[in-house]
Design a protein around this motif. Sequence first.
Motif, short mmCIF file in Angstrom:
data_model
loop_
_atom_site.label_atom_id
_atom_site.label_comp_id
_atom_site.label_asym_id
_atom_site.label_seq_id
_atom_site.Cartn_x
_atom_site.Cartn_y
_atom_site.Cartn_z
N VAL A 1 0.87 -1.17 0.04
CA VAL A 1 0.02 0.13 0.05
C VAL A 1 0.93 1.19 0.07
CG1 VAL A 1 -2.03 -0.99 1.30
CG2 VAL A 1 -0.11 -0.14 2.47
N VAL A 2 0.37 2.49 -0.51
CA VAL A 2 1.04 3.40 -0.44
C VAL A 2 -0.02 4.43 0.06
CG1 VAL A 2 2.23 5.44 -1.72
CG2 VAL A 2 2.65 3.34 -2.50
N ALA A 3 0.32 5.29 1.07
CA ALA A 3 -0.62 6.34 1.79
C ALA A 3 -0.13 7.70 1.30
CB ALA A 3 -0.12 6.28 3.43
N MET A 4 -0.96 8.28 0.21
CA MET A 4 -0.80 9.36 -0.42
C MET A 4 -1.20 10.63 0.40
SD MET A 4 0.45 9.74 -3.30
CE MET A 4 0.35 10.64 -4.89
N LEU A 5 -0.20 11.14 0.88
CA LEU A 5 -0.53 11.95 1.96
C LEU A 5 -0.99 13.19 1.06
CD1 LEU A 5 3.07 12.02 3.91
CD2 LEU A 5 0.71 10.75 4.34
N SER A 6 -0.36 13.85 -0.01
CA SER A 6 -1.03 15.00 -0.74
C SER A 6 -2.25 14.98 -0.95
CB SER A 6 0.06 15.13 -1.96
OG SER A 6 -0.22 14.13 -2.72
N MET A 7 -2.85 13.65 -1.34
CA MET A 7 -4.37 13.64 -1.77
C MET A 7 -5.19 13.56 -0.41
SD MET A 7 -3.97 11.01 -4.83
CE MET A 7 -5.68 10.95 -5.43
N ALA A 8 -4.81 12.88 0.70
CA ALA A 8 -5.45 12.98 1.94
C ALA A 8 -5.28 14.46 2.65
CB ALA A 8 -4.64 12.09 3.05
N ASN A 9 -4.53 15.33 2.12
CA ASN A 9 -4.60 16.79 2.46
C ASN A 9 -5.24 17.62 1.65
OD1 ASN A 9 -2.65 16.20 4.71
ND2 ASN A 9 -0.86 16.95 3.59
N ARG A 10 -6.04 16.73 0.75
CA ARG A 10 -6.83 17.79 -0.14
C ARG A 10 -8.28 16.82 -0.14
NH1 ARG A 10 -4.19 21.29 -4.48
NH2 ARG A 10 -2.00 21.82 -3.50
#
Lengths: 408, 69
Positions: free
Chosen positions: A317-326
């Motif tokens: 899995v990859v936690a996509m920080l930039s998308m979670a932050n939007r």
Amino acid sequence: MGEVASVDVTAFPAFPFIGSDDDPFIPVRDYDLKHLDESTGRIRLPFGGWAWLITKHEDVRQLLRHPGFSSDQYRPGFPVLNPIPPTREGASGLFIFMDGDAHSRFRRMLTAEFMIKNIRRIEPLIEETVNEALGRMREIGPPADLMNEFALPVPSMTICHLLGVPYSDHDFFQHHSRAIMDRNSGPAEVGAAMEALNGLLGDLITHKRTHPGEDLLSRLVTERVIPGELKEEELLSMAMLLLVAGHETTANMIGMSALALLEHPEHLDALREDPGLAPNLVEELLRYCTVVRTGLPRLALEDAVIGGREIKAGESVVAMLSMANRDESVFHDPEFFDPRRNEAHRHMAFGFGLHQCIGQPLARAELRIALVQLAKQFPGLRSETTLADVPKRHEAVTFGLGELPVTW
Amino acid sequence: MHITVDRDLCCGSGNCVETVPDVFDQDSRDGMVLLRISQPPEHLREAVERAAQLCPVGAIEISHRNSTD
């Protein structure tokens, strides 16, 4: 694992995504977002295989807090996104790649060093560093490259102070830590710069055994290495990690923050009038810029359910920080840069879970002081470039600008 | 409102101290969480809830029983 290997990955979008070339503040292009939907959230990894991409705020929180996922990039099947030292022996103190007790053994040696109350103590040094860099920038320009004159030297000098690098070695340290970041450096130059810094820090650790000072390296030598709790090569590896993690990320955040403010001069003016706006502004900049754009990779060690999706042991899995932050369920009108938004602090630019950035109080202090002084000392600052033209470091481990030409 | 913290789980991020310094502190020896007060006044409830939400490892627990329980 046979089942995992048989998945046809060609339909999945290639990862890491390359952000928009028109605008450095767009982390993921519409093209990739659309493909992602069509392929039910799976991505093709750069070194083979595939991973689930976790993009919702709540799902990223759940994943990064979950004890069933590993950060150990040396485990077979781990979704490696960026080059890592070829052997585990070469990463003896890189605790970001460790799980469980091995990780907490190292992390707990450093947590007190980065506590808010200890960072408060070095704030005058950060301010001095910021003022020196701004003074030099004024001598050189206008115009000047804000990345080179400001964003890069501030974190590099701050780490010098923190680690206890003597003044006589500051130029050497800065020269090589810059080479690691320079977009014109090839792999050989980066390797040589790493080698040079490794040599400097190694000699420094030896020196601190007999000449301890009031700095992080001295304390770790005296309290951990000499009693036999920490090996010298582990300390060296930890020091290199602090250097790379503390330099590149902060430098890119200072550069991106400056550009964001130059694009929205009303917020730069407001900051000049009221430095009390800085803390929330910094949180919003962390959210809006999110320089760790490749996200955080993890390997499932057990079957788990994240955001209603079943993830099997052995899957990536990859936690996509930039998308979670939007994520619009958390951030109102997320594409909008709003330094006054109440929920800015809920960003995960520092990650989440027990690997969350240990240096975040330091990063926040550097950003706050750097931006307040920049606003105060350069009231006429203007960007000499556009969002489309400004050079972007899409391939770098942390996203940032290649240069930021400014005038005043 | 009654707060408990799990020091074994704590990773020393300092988010709680940043959010409610009146309630949370970090141990000078190891950087792990310390409680200044375990039953903070009601006007701090929102801030304490925010700290629990921001804790990266979920080491802060708030029990909502009132002090007479």
